[in-house]
Structures are given as C-alpha cells and as structure tokens.
Enzyme design. Structure first.
Site, short mmCIF file in Angstrom:
data_model
loop_
_atom_site.label_atom_id
_atom_site.label_comp_id
_atom_site.label_asym_id
_atom_site.label_seq_id
_atom_site.Cartn_x
_atom_site.Cartn_y
_atom_site.Cartn_z
N TYR A 157 0.84 -1.20 0.00
CA TYR A 157 0.00 0.00 0.00
C TYR A 157 0.87 1.24 0.00
O TYR A 157 1.89 1.27 0.70
CB TYR A 157 -0.90 0.03 1.24
CG TYR A 157 -2.33 -0.30 0.90
CD1 TYR A 157 -3.06 0.52 0.06
CD2 TYR A 157 -2.93 -1.44 1.41
CE1 TYR A 157 -4.37 0.21 -0.27
CE2 TYR A 157 -4.24 -1.76 1.08
CZ TYR A 157 -4.95 -0.93 0.24
OH TYR A 157 -6.24 -1.24 -0.10
N GLU B 113 -0.69 4.81 -0.34
CA GLU B 113 -1.54 5.99 -0.60
C GLU B 113 -0.72 7.25 -0.44
O GLU B 113 0.09 7.37 0.49
CB GLU B 113 -2.73 5.99 0.36
CG GLU B 113 -3.80 5.01 -0.05
CD GLU B 113 -4.97 4.94 0.90
OE1 GLU B 113 -5.07 5.79 1.79
OE2 GLU B 113 -5.79 4.02 0.73
N ASP C 122 -7.71 13.02 -24.84
CA ASP C 122 -7.58 11.63 -24.41
C ASP C 122 -6.86 10.91 -25.55
O ASP C 122 -7.46 10.58 -26.56
CB ASP C 122 -8.97 11.05 -24.16
CG ASP C 122 -8.93 9.57 -23.81
OD1 ASP C 122 -7.85 8.95 -23.95
OD2 ASP C 122 -9.98 9.03 -23.41
N THR D 184 -4.45 5.74 -21.76
CA THR D 184 -4.15 4.44 -21.20
C THR D 184 -2.70 4.16 -21.54
O THR D 184 -2.09 4.86 -22.35
CB THR D 184 -5.04 3.32 -21.80
OG1 THR D 184 -4.99 3.43 -23.22
CG2 THR D 184 -6.48 3.45 -21.33
N LYS E 89 -2.21 0.43 -25.00
CA LYS E 89 -2.64 0.27 -26.39
C LYS E 89 -1.41 0.40 -27.30
O LYS E 89 -0.52 -0.43 -27.20
CB LYS E 89 -3.76 1.28 -26.71
CG LYS E 89 -5.02 1.04 -25.85
CD LYS E 89 -6.16 1.92 -26.26
CE LYS E 89 -7.44 1.59 -25.50
NZ LYS E 89 -7.62 2.38 -24.27
N ARG F 129 -1.35 -2.56 -18.35
CA ARG F 129 -2.72 -2.02 -18.42
C ARG F 129 -2.89 -0.96 -17.34
O ARG F 129 -2.64 -1.22 -16.16
CB ARG F 129 -3.71 -3.16 -18.19
CG ARG F 129 -5.15 -2.81 -18.34
CD ARG F 129 -5.96 -4.10 -18.46
NE ARG F 129 -5.70 -4.73 -19.74
CZ ARG F 129 -6.38 -4.47 -20.86
NH1 ARG F 129 -7.37 -3.61 -20.87
NH2 ARG F 129 -6.08 -5.07 -21.99
N1 DSN Z 1 -12.46 -0.09 -24.96
C1 DSN Z 1 -11.35 0.59 -25.59
C2 DSN Z 1 -11.36 0.37 -27.06
O1 DSN Z 1 -11.53 -0.76 -27.46
O2 DSN Z 1 -11.15 1.29 -27.83
C3 DSN Z 1 -11.32 1.99 -25.25
O3 DSN Z 1 -11.31 2.12 -23.88
#
Ligand code: DSN
Length: 430
Positions: free
Chosen positions: A70, A72, A216, A242, A245, A251
């Site tokens: 932990y 925080e 984003d 994120t 990707k 992740r």
């Molecule tokens: N769910 C993702 C996508 O497939 O684009 C985006 O968060």
C-alpha cells in the site's frame, strides 16, 4: 521458540523459483485457464485496435512483489510506512513519462483510462459544467459524456461529430459549436477515428471561448511518443491516456498536465477518486515507458502505421469501403455492408477463422450497435509480434475470403489452420 506453525503450512509454498510452476502446483484450475488463454493468444490473429502484447519485462514487473504494498499518497508523502522502494518505482515512472512526452507534470496512478478521464474532469470542472466532446457513435469514448456513464451524469456534455461527406473532423464546425455551447472544456480524442487530430486549431478554438483543452490520447499514445502523430502535449492543458494500447505497456491510466494543474490533478486522483495506487502496475508502466524511450520504439510505431496502410490498401483493392477513405494511424473502420453482411456476422465469422476483431458502429450508421455496419481493425498487436507488410496483406486476403462467404464453415476451418501455422513463427511474449 515460537508456537506458530511454520509458514509453509499457512500459505501455499513452493520451492520452485518459477512463478508459473508455483501457480501450476498451487492452483491447477487457474493455471489451466491461463494456459488456455495463452494458447488462444498464440493461435489467433489479434486485430482489436486497443489491444497489444506487453514484453516479458513488463509482465514480470506486473507480477512482482509490489502487488503486496500500500502506498496511498505520492512519492515522499505517503500515508504508510515502508514506502522507500514504492517511492523509487513511482518516481521513476513519473520521470520517464514526463521525458517520453515532454510533459510538465505526470500522474501515473490512474488504474485505467476511464478513471484517468474522471480524475482529469474532477481536477478542473464542477458538476454541471459544460463540456464539448466527440460523439460516441462517431468514434468517441463512453467516458466522454455518454449518458449512461458517470461523466454524462455529472457534467453537461455536448457533442461534435465527423462530417457526413468526409467522415473526418472539421475544425470550423467544432468552432461553431464551441461558440454556441460556450463549454468550460473542449475534449478531444477517440476510440475509433482513423485520421490525425490537429491541436493547433483546437487550441485556438479553446482560447477563443476561454475553455480548457483536454486530449484523451489513449489509442495513439505510442504514435505520439514516437512523434508520428501531432503532439497534443504543447497545446493541451490536460492529456490523459491508457498505457496498454499503442504504447504497449502495463494495463493502466496516465494523466499529463501543465505544471499549474499538477496539484489539482494529483488531488483529484487521490484522495478524490482512488485509494492506494497499484504499484505492480506502476512498475510495469515504468518498464514500458523505458522501452518507449528507446530508439527502436520509433521503428515499432512506424511499422504500426505501415502495416495498417498495407491492410487498408488491400481492403480497398478488394471492394471494401473504409471510413474517411483510409487511415493515418493504427486503425481502420471497415464498412462490410457491400458484402451483404453486418459487423456482427463479420466478427463471428472472422473469429471462427482465428481472426479476432470487433464490430463497430460507423458514423451516421443506420444499423443497431449490436449488429452495426462495420468492423474496426488495428495493427499494434500483430506488429508487436513481428508481422510486416507482407503478412498484413496475407491476413487481409484471408479476411476478405471469409467476409465473402461468412457461412462457409469449411473455409473458416481451413483459414484457422493457416493462421495457426503462420503464427508459429511469431510467438506471443510470455
Ligand atoms: N475499450 C477501448 C477500445 O476498445 O477502444 C477503449 O477504452
């Protein structure tokens, strides 16, 4: 002498230093499910545009003892003892994220992309504030104000879309809407937009209406890191992402901001939205940012684009229509209706042939979300496995064969076999 029974009787314990072997001995049921998923990933072509494969190094960091801790708070200011190494790993991730994107501030604690967006909104908006974001059914994301999402319930979202003719963003139209809506924030970014986004005109619009500009960049973060997509960081007040990707990391989520928003962003993430950070994920993010800082990552990102370009050309040569006529990035949206089918049938038929895709609404789609007109295809994952332009052309030819005869089970089985055979030369990192 302690009366405690030895630890080995309290906790499943294994002599093997190999974590997979420990799992196999301790919980064969879970081990078996994971092995079957490993096999699925190895034997299938993965074309979901938001997915990728992490390196073994990222995987090892995510499966590390940091899962036990932990922490925080932030590096140097925690609510728990024993955080000296937690501080080091989080600071390293922060420093690498800032270096990678040239950002003034980074918060690496968001557990995923939607919480990153939620925290970014909380940092600068009040409930009820107006936001202008991209329509979900034109490629936006549900955390960009969908009425069934907390974003849509908390803020007054208005939406821009792509033009009917070009299927691309038109900055004059966005400006007109901004002048009408007078939003507190203009939100850019998409989950299904195959073209470049330009930030200079968006900054000018935001300045004209005195709005915060937020991007984003979840889908294209890897391309931005490699400088192969216009860079949002100099122009936007907030940039969320994120990390798994095109960026090919653990992740999770990430927020970048101007220095003057740093405190607001950090407080919105914790204690505003989340409790303890997931340090094992943050360790994985640190490793991935380190990988993306290496020169070979630029070559990887260029290959993502080249491969998708090859797939787009082959799809068009075979009579399929692509939204906006093509792609500048890692994905295409394919209209499958010229073949007399919808996206649901296409997804299922391709799945039976070992090719994983997702059905997708197209802009101005007249079909329903559960069987829309299109499918979305992305190149990041298969590029990670080492496939090049020739393999992308071959994969496309297989897809076209299937889409022309989606009911042909024998064809599906034959192509699934050919897919599996090709992929033996391209192992999944594991
Ligand atoms: N769910 C993702 C996508 O497939 O684009 C985006 O968060």
């Amino acid at each position: 002498m302690s009366n405690q029974p030895p630890l080995k009787t309290l906790l499943p314990w294994h002599e093997s230093p190999d974590p997979r072997e420990a799992l196999r001995q301790s919980d064969p049921t879970v081990f078996d499910i994971i092995e079957r998923e490993r096999r699925r990933q190895q034997d299938h072509i993965e074309l979901i545009a938001s997915e990728n494969y992490v390196s073994e190094a990222v995987l090892a960091a995510m499966g590390s003892v940091f899962t036990n801790k932990y922490a925080e708070g932030l590096p140097g200011a925690r609510y728990y003892g024993g955080c000296e190494f937690a501080d080091q790993i989080e600071q390293l991730a922060i420093d690498r994220a800032k270096q990678l994107f040239g950002a003034e501030h980074a918060n690496v604690q968001p557990h995923a992309g939607s919480p990153a967006n939620e925290a970014a909104y909380m940092a600068v908006l009040k409930p009820g504030d107006r936001v202008l974001g991209m329509k979900l059914d034109h490629g936006g994301h549900l955390s960009h104000g969908a009425r069934f999402n907390v974003s849509g319930k908390t803020y007054e979202f208005h939406a821009y879309g792509v033009e009917r003719e070009t299927e691309m963003l038109n900055y004059d139209t966005i400006r007109e809407l901004a002048l009408e809506v007078r939003p507190r924030m203009i939100l850019v970014g998409a989950s299904a937009y195959p073209r470049k986004i330009e930030f200079e005109p968006l900054r000018a619009i935001a300045d004209e209406v005195d709005a915060i500009l937020m991007m984003d960049m979840a889908h294209i973060a890897g391309l931005v890191a490699a400088k192969l997509h216009p860079d949002p960081v100099p122009y936007c007040d907030l940039v969320t992402s994120t990390t798994h990707k095109t960026l090919r990391g653990a992740r999770g989520g990430l927020i970048l901001s101007k220095a003057e928003l740093a405190r607001k962003v950090d407080k919105a993430v914790f204690p505003g939205l989340q409790g303890g950070p997931l340090l094992h994920q943050i360790a994985g993010k640190a490793v991935a940012f380190g990988e993306a800082l290496r020169p070979e990552f630029t070559a990887y990102a260029q290959a993502i684009i080249d491969n998708m370009q090859a797939m787009a050309d082959e799809l068009k040569a075979n009579g399929l229509r692509l939204v906006s006529g093509g792609t500048d990035n890692h994905l295409v949206l394919v209209d499958v209706t010229p073949f007399g089918i919808g996206g649901g049938v296409a997804e299922d038929a391709l799945g039976r042939a070992g090719i994983t895709v997702n059905k997708n609404l197209l802009p101005y789609d007249e079909r329903k979300p559960n069987d829309p007109s299109g499918i979305r295809l992305g190149s990041p994952a298969m590029t990670t496995r080492g496939l090049g332009v020739e393999e992308f052309r071959q994969m496309t030819r297989w897809m076209v064969e299937i889409l022309r005869a989606p009911e042909d089970q024998e064809l599906g089985r034959r192509i699934a076999g050919e897919v599996k055979a090709m992929l033996t030369d391209f192992p999944v990192p594991a």
